[in-house]
Design an enzyme around this catalytic site. Structure first.
Site, mmCIF file in Angstrom:
data_model
loop_
_atom_site.group_PDB
_atom_site.id
_atom_site.type_symbol
_atom_site.label_atom_id
_atom_site.label_comp_id
_atom_site.label_asym_id
_atom_site.label_seq_id
_atom_site.Cartn_x
_atom_site.Cartn_y
_atom_site.Cartn_z
ATOM 1 N N SER A 99 -0.655 -2.474 0.844
ATOM 2 C CA SER A 99 -0.776 -1.674 0.893
ATOM 3 C C SER A 99 -2.358 -0.799 1.442
ATOM 4 O O SER A 99 -2.883 -1.337 2.814
ATOM 5 C CB SER A 99 -0.128 -0.569 0.496
ATOM 6 O OG SER A 99 0.520 0.159 0.372
ATOM 7 N N GLU A 224 10.046 -2.387 4.504
ATOM 8 C CA GLU A 224 8.429 -1.706 3.389
ATOM 9 C C GLU A 224 9.486 -0.143 3.273
ATOM 10 O O GLU A 224 8.781 0.472 2.918
ATOM 11 C CB GLU A 224 7.941 -2.169 5.003
ATOM 12 C CG GLU A 224 7.434 -2.808 5.262
ATOM 13 C CD GLU A 224 6.096 -3.891 4.236
ATOM 14 O OE1 GLU A 224 6.127 -2.349 3.634
ATOM 15 O OE2 GLU A 224 5.387 -4.717 3.991
#
EC number: 3.1.1.8
Length: 337
Positions: A99, A224
């Site tokens: 991330s 996601e």
């Protein structure tokens, strides 16, 4: 490190995520002992400043932005200079992150200040191209001013005086007022093009090849978008099946893609609806998951990887993670986050 202590082992340096707003290297989920024990590598990590402490940018030398990235750079420098003492080889360093950590990895590929500190890179679920991973200068300045106001520092005087005032504010007060701007998959403070660590927009560097051209791996998870949708999208909750309505779906699009107009909302809605399984109760939920994941994580990762793959003589790998662990703590419908 493995036992017995190796000589000349590969080094893997972990950079944690957290939207540039939170995180720590000491979480159990980041325990590097398992990789070290099974793969015979040295695993290192670091803490770095996040939020306003790490990414406040007011456009001057006192608050230029990117302090958190400079923390990472300093750690990489230390590792290169000292890892041989721990059995590692400074010429075999791979940096990897998830991330915001993946976006950080891509910034080290882009920055001339970091390019000689490692050899390879792995980006898990994001890159510098993610819409939340870079703030325009004017927007970063506006958010810094809003934070100053929120903690009681005047912004009517010289900016240096404002910064001096903020230095006297307790850290807890700063952190409690950081969320002056909020949007789904948006974070108040993030990297900026500061002319020092980040010298040009990432898209320019990727187009011109002005970055570290090396072997990279990029990847993403199957679902996601879900994690962020659970923290604010209409109709989403971990305590329900989150079987949202069409209106909630359209509102979720507006929250996921900030500043989007109605025509674009309609276009995205049409694109992501599963017309084959239109009658499925989960259809709108799954559609906004795919849209949010593509926009914020998957497409930025793939675009960065595609650009890296265009450089001659280097290898680019891609993966997609689809396995849901048996001890996964979230509801089964959330998929693979």
């Amino acid at each position: 490190q493995p036992s017995p202590v190796p000589v000349g082992a590969t080094v893997m340096v972990w950079i944690y995520g957290g939207g540039f707003m939170s995180g720590t290297a000491s979480l159990d989920v980041y325990d590097g002992r398992y990789i070290a024990a099974t793969q015979g590598v040295i695993v290192a990590s670091m803490n770095y400043r996040t939020g306003a402490m790490g990414f406040l940018s007011l456009g001057n030398s006192e608050a230029p932005g990117n302090a958190g990235l400079m923390d990472q750079n300093l750690a990489l420098t230390w590792i290169k200079e000292n890892v041989a003492s721990f059995g590692g080889d400074q010429s075999k360093v791979s940096i990897f992150g998830e991330s915001a950590g993946a976006a950080s990895v891509s910034y080290h590929l882009l920055s001339p200040m970091s390019k000689n500190l490692f050899q390879r890179a792995i980006m898990e679920s994001a890159s510098a191209l993610s819409p939340w991973a870079l703030l325009p200068d004017a927007e970063a300045h506006r958010r810094g001013v809003e934070l100053a106001k929120a903690v009681g520092c005047s912004t009517d005087s010289d900016i240096e005086e404002t910064i001096e005032c903020m230095r006297g504010v307790p850290a807890l007060t700063i952190s409690e007022n950081e969320w002056v701007v909020w949007g789904l998959c948006q974070f108040p403070f993030a990297p900026v093009v500061d002319g020092n660590f980040i010298r040009e927009h990432p898209t320019v560097s990727l187009q011109t090849g002005n970055l570290k051209q090396t072997d990279v791996m990029v990847g993403f998870n199957n679902d996601e978008g879900v994690y962020f949708l659970l923290y604010g999208a209409p109709g989403f909750s971990k305590d329900t099946q989150s079987l949202i309505t069409r209106d909630q779906y359209l509102e979720g699009i507006k929250m996921s893609v900030m500043g989007i107009n109605d025509i674009s909302v309609d276009a995205l809605s049409f694109q992501y609806i599963d017309w084959v399984n239109f009658d499925q109760p989960s259809m709108y939920r799954d559609a906004i998951d795919n849209l949010s994941g593509d926009y914020n994580f998957i497409c930025p990762a793939l675009s960065f990887g595609k650009a890296m793959a265009s450089f001659m003589g280097r290898k680019t790998y891609q993966y997609k993670f689809v396995h849901q662990a048996s001890n996964f703590p979230w509801p089964k419908w959330t998929g693979v986050m």
